[in-house]
Scaffold this motif. Sequence first.
Motif, PDB file in Angstrom:
ATOM      1  N   VAL A  30       0.856  -1.180   0.000  1.00  0.00           N
ATOM      2  CA  VAL A  30       0.000   0.000   0.000  1.00  0.00           C
ATOM      3  C   VAL A  30       0.893   1.231   0.000  1.00  0.00           C
ATOM      4  O   VAL A  30       1.823   1.332   0.802  1.00  0.00           O
ATOM      5  CB  VAL A  30      -0.909  -0.003   1.256  1.00  0.00           C
ATOM      6  CG1 VAL A  30      -1.756   1.245   1.321  1.00  0.00           C
ATOM      7  CG2 VAL A  30      -1.763  -1.253   1.291  1.00  0.00           C
ATOM      8  N   PRO A  31       0.629   2.173  -0.921  1.00  0.00           N
ATOM      9  CA  PRO A  31       1.470   3.372  -0.946  1.00  0.00           C
ATOM     10  C   PRO A  31       1.361   4.154   0.364  1.00  0.00           C
ATOM     11  O   PRO A  31       0.310   4.173   0.996  1.00  0.00           O
ATOM     12  CB  PRO A  31       0.911   4.188  -2.116  1.00  0.00           C
ATOM     13  CG  PRO A  31      -0.288   3.499  -2.611  1.00  0.00           C
ATOM     14  CD  PRO A  31      -0.419   2.197  -1.913  1.00  0.00           C
ATOM     15  N   LYS A  32       2.451   4.791   0.747  1.00  0.00           N
ATOM     16  CA  LYS A  32       2.459   5.579   1.977  1.00  0.00           C
ATOM     17  C   LYS A  32       1.569   6.811   1.846  1.00  0.00           C
ATOM     18  O   LYS A  32       1.002   7.273   2.813  1.00  0.00           O
ATOM     19  CB  LYS A  32       3.879   6.014   2.323  1.00  0.00           C
ATOM     20  CG  LYS A  32       4.768   4.888   2.777  1.00  0.00           C
ATOM     21  CD  LYS A  32       6.122   5.417   3.163  1.00  0.00           C
ATOM     22  CE  LYS A  32       7.028   4.294   3.622  1.00  0.00           C
ATOM     23  NZ  LYS A  32       8.351   4.784   3.988  1.00  0.00           N
ATOM     24  N   HIS A  33       1.462   7.346   0.644  1.00  0.00           N
ATOM     25  CA  HIS A  33       0.654   8.533   0.401  1.00  0.00           C
ATOM     26  C   HIS A  33      -0.230   8.288  -0.818  1.00  0.00           C
ATOM     27  O   HIS A  33       0.221   7.706  -1.796  1.00  0.00           O
ATOM     28  CB  HIS A  33       1.538   9.752   0.153  1.00  0.00           C
ATOM     29  CG  HIS A  33       2.355  10.130   1.333  1.00  0.00           C
ATOM     30  ND1 HIS A  33       3.634   9.666   1.519  1.00  0.00           N
ATOM     31  CD2 HIS A  33       2.084  10.906   2.404  1.00  0.00           C
ATOM     32  CE1 HIS A  33       4.115  10.154   2.657  1.00  0.00           C
ATOM     33  NE2 HIS A  33       3.193  10.899   3.216  1.00  0.00           N
ATOM     34  N   ASP A  34      -1.475   8.756  -0.735  1.00  0.00           N
ATOM     35  CA  ASP A  34      -2.322   8.637  -1.908  1.00  0.00           C
ATOM     36  C   ASP A  34      -2.312   9.959  -2.676  1.00  0.00           C
ATOM     37  O   ASP A  34      -1.726  10.949  -2.236  1.00  0.00           O
ATOM     38  CB  ASP A  34      -3.738   8.181  -1.547  1.00  0.00           C
ATOM     39  CG  ASP A  34      -4.527   9.197  -0.731  1.00  0.00           C
ATOM     40  OD1 ASP A  34      -4.156  10.384  -0.686  1.00  0.00           O
ATOM     41  OD2 ASP A  34      -5.541   8.796  -0.142  1.00  0.00           O
ATOM     42  N   VAL A  35      -2.955   9.963  -3.824  1.00  0.00           N
ATOM     43  CA  VAL A  35      -2.962  11.136  -4.694  1.00  0.00           C
ATOM     44  C   VAL A  35      -3.551  12.345  -3.968  1.00  0.00           C
ATOM     45  O   VAL A  35      -3.035  13.459  -4.082  1.00  0.00           O
ATOM     46  CB  VAL A  35      -3.754  10.841  -5.990  1.00  0.00           C
ATOM     47  CG1 VAL A  35      -3.929  12.087  -6.820  1.00  0.00           C
ATOM     48  CG2 VAL A  35      -3.065   9.750  -6.787  1.00  0.00           C
TER      49      VAL A  35
END
Length: 115
Positions: A5-10
């Motif tokens: 899971v990315p650490k930050h989303d868009v």
Amino acid sequence: MSQAVPKHDVYQAIADPTRRKLLGLLSDGEMPVKEITGHFSMTRTAVSKHLRILEEAGLVRDRKVGRETRYRLDAEPLKELKDWLAYFDRFWENKLSMLRYYVEEQQEDPTSSDE
């Protein structure tokens, strides 16, 4: 095996005005971090932190060219944001239609008043 899971989303990535400015700069093409830093009144380390957040959200890609790190925009993740905002377009369209109707009514009968 599960995907990381990315650490930050868009949405988190573009929430900051500095990061939005970075995306604007990179929309013109690939740039080295040294050149990017020249557009901001902050340290290279601070700019690099913002770039890292954009990269973690998938909005920026980097590559090494010798000792230099170059960054480029990857606009594909912005499609998620565009799709999300498109849902709300219908609310704006409705309000604009109502405004158009009101203005046209006022032009047809300039003596009418809401007061």
